[in-house]
Scaffold this motif. Sequence first.
Motif, PDB file in Angstrom:
ATOM      1  N   ARG A  29       0.697  -1.299  -0.036  1.00  0.00           N
ATOM      2  CA  ARG A  29       0.024   0.007  -0.136  1.00  0.00           C
ATOM      3  C   ARG A  29       0.948   1.292   0.078  1.00  0.00           C
ATOM      4  NH1 ARG A  29      -3.977   0.225   4.856  1.00  0.00           N
ATOM      5  NH2 ARG A  29      -4.607  -1.577   3.756  1.00  0.00           N
ATOM      6  N   LYS A  30       2.099   1.384   0.531  1.00  0.00           N
ATOM      7  CA  LYS A  30       2.885   2.393   0.591  1.00  0.00           C
ATOM      8  C   LYS A  30       3.501   2.705  -0.601  1.00  0.00           C
ATOM      9  CE  LYS A  30       7.069   0.072   2.393  1.00  0.00           C
ATOM     10  NZ  LYS A  30       8.060   0.104   3.522  1.00  0.00           N
ATOM     11  N   TRP A  31       3.310   1.776  -1.637  1.00  0.00           N
ATOM     12  CA  TRP A  31       3.996   1.966  -2.986  1.00  0.00           C
ATOM     13  C   TRP A  31       2.831   2.139  -3.908  1.00  0.00           C
ATOM     14  CZ3 TRP A  31       7.239  -3.079  -2.515  1.00  0.00           C
ATOM     15  CH2 TRP A  31       8.145  -2.949  -1.416  1.00  0.00           C
ATOM     16  N   LYS A  32       1.626   2.790  -3.555  1.00  0.00           N
ATOM     17  CA  LYS A  32       0.511   2.737  -4.409  1.00  0.00           C
ATOM     18  C   LYS A  32       0.528   3.912  -5.253  1.00  0.00           C
ATOM     19  CE  LYS A  32      -2.477   5.531  -1.750  1.00  0.00           C
ATOM     20  NZ  LYS A  32      -3.750   5.412  -1.076  1.00  0.00           N
ATOM     21  N   ASP A  33       1.383   5.025  -4.987  1.00  0.00           N
ATOM     22  CA  ASP A  33       1.554   6.115  -5.809  1.00  0.00           C
ATOM     23  C   ASP A  33       2.885   5.880  -6.647  1.00  0.00           C
ATOM     24  OD1 ASP A  33      -0.616   7.525  -4.530  1.00  0.00           O
ATOM     25  OD2 ASP A  33       0.307   8.431  -3.161  1.00  0.00           O
ATOM     26  N   ASN A  34       3.778   5.089  -6.506  1.00  0.00           N
ATOM     27  CA  ASN A  34       4.936   5.005  -7.167  1.00  0.00           C
ATOM     28  C   ASN A  34       5.423   3.554  -7.436  1.00  0.00           C
ATOM     29  OD1 ASN A  34       5.775   4.517  -4.743  1.00  0.00           O
ATOM     30  ND2 ASN A  34       7.702   5.763  -4.754  1.00  0.00           N
ATOM     31  N   TRP A  35       4.337   2.546  -7.748  1.00  0.00           N
ATOM     32  CA  TRP A  35       4.879   1.319  -7.792  1.00  0.00           C
ATOM     33  C   TRP A  35       5.766   1.405  -8.910  1.00  0.00           C
ATOM     34  CZ3 TRP A  35       5.737  -3.246  -5.861  1.00  0.00           C
ATOM     35  CH2 TRP A  35       5.659  -4.306  -6.804  1.00  0.00           C
ATOM     36  N   GLU A  36       5.423   1.964 -10.218  1.00  0.00           N
ATOM     37  CA  GLU A  36       6.186   1.820 -11.230  1.00  0.00           C
ATOM     38  C   GLU A  36       7.752   2.273 -11.053  1.00  0.00           C
ATOM     39  OE1 GLU A  36       4.906   0.631 -14.112  1.00  0.00           O
ATOM     40  OE2 GLU A  36       3.354   0.428 -12.972  1.00  0.00           O
ATOM     41  N   ASP A  37       7.992   3.090  -9.983  1.00  0.00           N
ATOM     42  CA  ASP A  37       9.331   3.519  -9.762  1.00  0.00           C
ATOM     43  C   ASP A  37      10.204   2.553  -8.600  1.00  0.00           C
ATOM     44  OD1 ASP A  37       9.008   5.582 -11.538  1.00  0.00           O
ATOM     45  OD2 ASP A  37       8.280   6.901  -9.897  1.00  0.00           O
ATOM     46  N   VAL A  38       9.374   1.724  -7.994  1.00  0.00           N
ATOM     47  CA  VAL A  38       9.932   0.861  -7.070  1.00  0.00           C
ATOM     48  C   VAL A  38      10.792  -0.316  -7.613  1.00  0.00           C
ATOM     49  CG1 VAL A  38       9.311  -0.983  -5.193  1.00  0.00           C
ATOM     50  CG2 VAL A  38       8.002   1.204  -5.509  1.00  0.00           C
ATOM     51  N   ARG A  39      12.007  -0.424  -7.308  1.00  0.00           N
ATOM     52  CA  ARG A  39      12.774  -1.332  -7.917  1.00  0.00           C
ATOM     53  C   ARG A  39      13.540  -2.329  -7.093  1.00  0.00           C
ATOM     54  NH1 ARG A  39      16.997   2.609 -11.546  1.00  0.00           N
ATOM     55  NH2 ARG A  39      15.547   3.245 -12.694  1.00  0.00           N
ATOM     56  N   TYR A  40      13.608  -1.933  -5.643  1.00  0.00           N
ATOM     57  CA  TYR A  40      14.082  -2.755  -4.486  1.00  0.00           C
ATOM     58  C   TYR A  40      13.243  -3.087  -3.351  1.00  0.00           C
ATOM     59  CZ  TYR A  40      17.995  -0.423  -6.973  1.00  0.00           C
ATOM     60  OH  TYR A  40      18.937  -0.178  -7.983  1.00  0.00           O
ATOM     61  N   CYS A  41      13.362  -4.382  -2.837  1.00  0.00           N
ATOM     62  CA  CYS A  41      12.410  -5.285  -2.001  1.00  0.00           C
ATOM     63  C   CYS A  41      12.302  -4.709  -0.709  1.00  0.00           C
ATOM     64  CB  CYS A  41      12.634  -6.658  -1.909  1.00  0.00           C
ATOM     65  SG  CYS A  41      14.077  -7.226  -1.209  1.00  0.00           S
ATOM     66  N   SER A  42      13.437  -3.922  -0.325  1.00  0.00           N
ATOM     67  CA  SER A  42      13.513  -3.540   0.839  1.00  0.00           C
ATOM     68  C   SER A  42      14.974  -2.234   1.064  1.00  0.00           C
ATOM     69  CB  SER A  42      14.494  -4.570   1.828  1.00  0.00           C
ATOM     70  OG  SER A  42      15.612  -4.899   1.564  1.00  0.00           O
ATOM     71  N   GLU A  43      15.006  -1.500   2.047  1.00  0.00           N
ATOM     72  CA  GLU A  43      15.939  -0.474   2.260  1.00  0.00           C
ATOM     73  C   GLU A  43      17.274  -1.239   2.058  1.00  0.00           C
ATOM     74  OE1 GLU A  43      16.819   3.395   2.484  1.00  0.00           O
ATOM     75  OE2 GLU A  43      14.925   2.666   2.201  1.00  0.00           O
ATOM     76  N   ARG A  44      17.476  -2.385   2.531  1.00  0.00           N
ATOM     77  CA  ARG A  44      18.812  -2.752   2.761  1.00  0.00           C
ATOM     78  C   ARG A  44      19.331  -3.193   1.365  1.00  0.00           C
ATOM     79  NH1 ARG A  44      20.515  -8.696   5.111  1.00  0.00           N
ATOM     80  NH2 ARG A  44      22.574  -8.595   4.721  1.00  0.00           N
ATOM     81  N   CYS A  45      18.451  -3.727   0.567  1.00  0.00           N
ATOM     82  CA  CYS A  45      18.755  -3.890  -1.099  1.00  0.00           C
ATOM     83  C   CYS A  45      19.069  -2.515  -1.819  1.00  0.00           C
ATOM     84  CB  CYS A  45      17.681  -4.689  -1.681  1.00  0.00           C
ATOM     85  SG  CYS A  45      17.528  -6.441  -1.238  1.00  0.00           S
ATOM     86  N   ARG A  46      18.131  -1.524  -1.393  1.00  0.00           N
ATOM     87  CA  ARG A  46      18.324  -0.312  -2.042  1.00  0.00           C
ATOM     88  C   ARG A  46      19.896   0.111  -1.628  1.00  0.00           C
ATOM     89  NH1 ARG A  46      18.523   5.129  -1.247  1.00  0.00           N
ATOM     90  NH2 ARG A  46      18.088   4.703   0.888  1.00  0.00           N
ATOM     91  N   ARG A  47      20.007   0.111  -0.492  1.00  0.00           N
ATOM     92  CA  ARG A  47      21.704   0.639  -0.046  1.00  0.00           C
ATOM     93  C   ARG A  47      22.953  -0.150  -0.689  1.00  0.00           C
ATOM     94  NH1 ARG A  47      19.378   0.614   5.151  1.00  0.00           N
ATOM     95  NH2 ARG A  47      20.522  -1.339   5.495  1.00  0.00           N
ATOM     96  N   HIS A  48      22.515  -1.323  -1.121  1.00  0.00           N
ATOM     97  CA  HIS A  48      23.367  -2.404  -1.555  1.00  0.00           C
ATOM     98  C   HIS A  48      23.081  -2.330  -3.177  1.00  0.00           C
ATOM     99  CE1 HIS A  48      23.686  -3.668   2.699  1.00  0.00           C
ATOM    100  NE2 HIS A  48      25.078  -3.639   2.335  1.00  0.00           N
ATOM    101  N   ARG A  49      22.551  -1.540  -3.804  1.00  0.00           N
ATOM    102  CA  ARG A  49      22.199  -1.560  -5.275  1.00  0.00           C
ATOM    103  C   ARG A  49      23.495  -1.751  -5.977  1.00  0.00           C
ATOM    104  NH1 ARG A  49      20.356   3.516  -3.693  1.00  0.00           N
ATOM    105  NH2 ARG A  49      21.794   5.250  -4.264  1.00  0.00           N
ATOM    106  N   ASN A  50      24.542  -1.325  -5.714  1.00  0.00           N
ATOM    107  CA  ASN A  50      25.729  -1.535  -6.375  1.00  0.00           C
ATOM    108  C   ASN A  50      26.207  -3.007  -6.533  1.00  0.00           C
ATOM    109  OD1 ASN A  50      25.861   1.006  -7.137  1.00  0.00           O
ATOM    110  ND2 ASN A  50      27.250   1.567  -5.558  1.00  0.00           N
ATOM    111  N   ARG A  51      25.608  -3.871  -5.555  1.00  0.00           N
ATOM    112  CA  ARG A  51      25.955  -5.166  -5.634  1.00  0.00           C
ATOM    113  C   ARG A  51      24.961  -6.140  -6.246  1.00  0.00           C
ATOM    114  NH1 ARG A  51      27.528  -5.622   0.785  1.00  0.00           N
ATOM    115  NH2 ARG A  51      29.079  -3.725   0.671  1.00  0.00           N
ATOM    116  N   ALA A  52      24.408  -5.486  -7.436  1.00  0.00           N
ATOM    117  CA  ALA A  52      23.183  -6.157  -8.011  1.00  0.00           C
ATOM    118  C   ALA A  52      23.712  -7.584  -8.555  1.00  0.00           C
ATOM    119  CB  ALA A  52      22.626  -5.283  -9.296  1.00  0.00           C
TER     120      ALA A  52
END
Length: 64
Positions: free
Chosen positions: A23-46
Amino acid sequence: MPHHADRPTKTCPVCGRPFQWRRKWKDNWEDVRYCSERCRRHRNRARPDTSEGPQISNSATSAA
């Protein structure tokens, strides 16, 4: 059948796990890429493309 079975899902490029719409992503679901804040912080380790299979180190086999 639970109501969350109809939610859209995406795969996280960092951990490779599927995650569902929240529900917290309802306004920007198209822009969401990562499942969690931890994964967002480690995005260079894709994860690399998994079509090549797992990477195996030759250091263990060459020492024998």
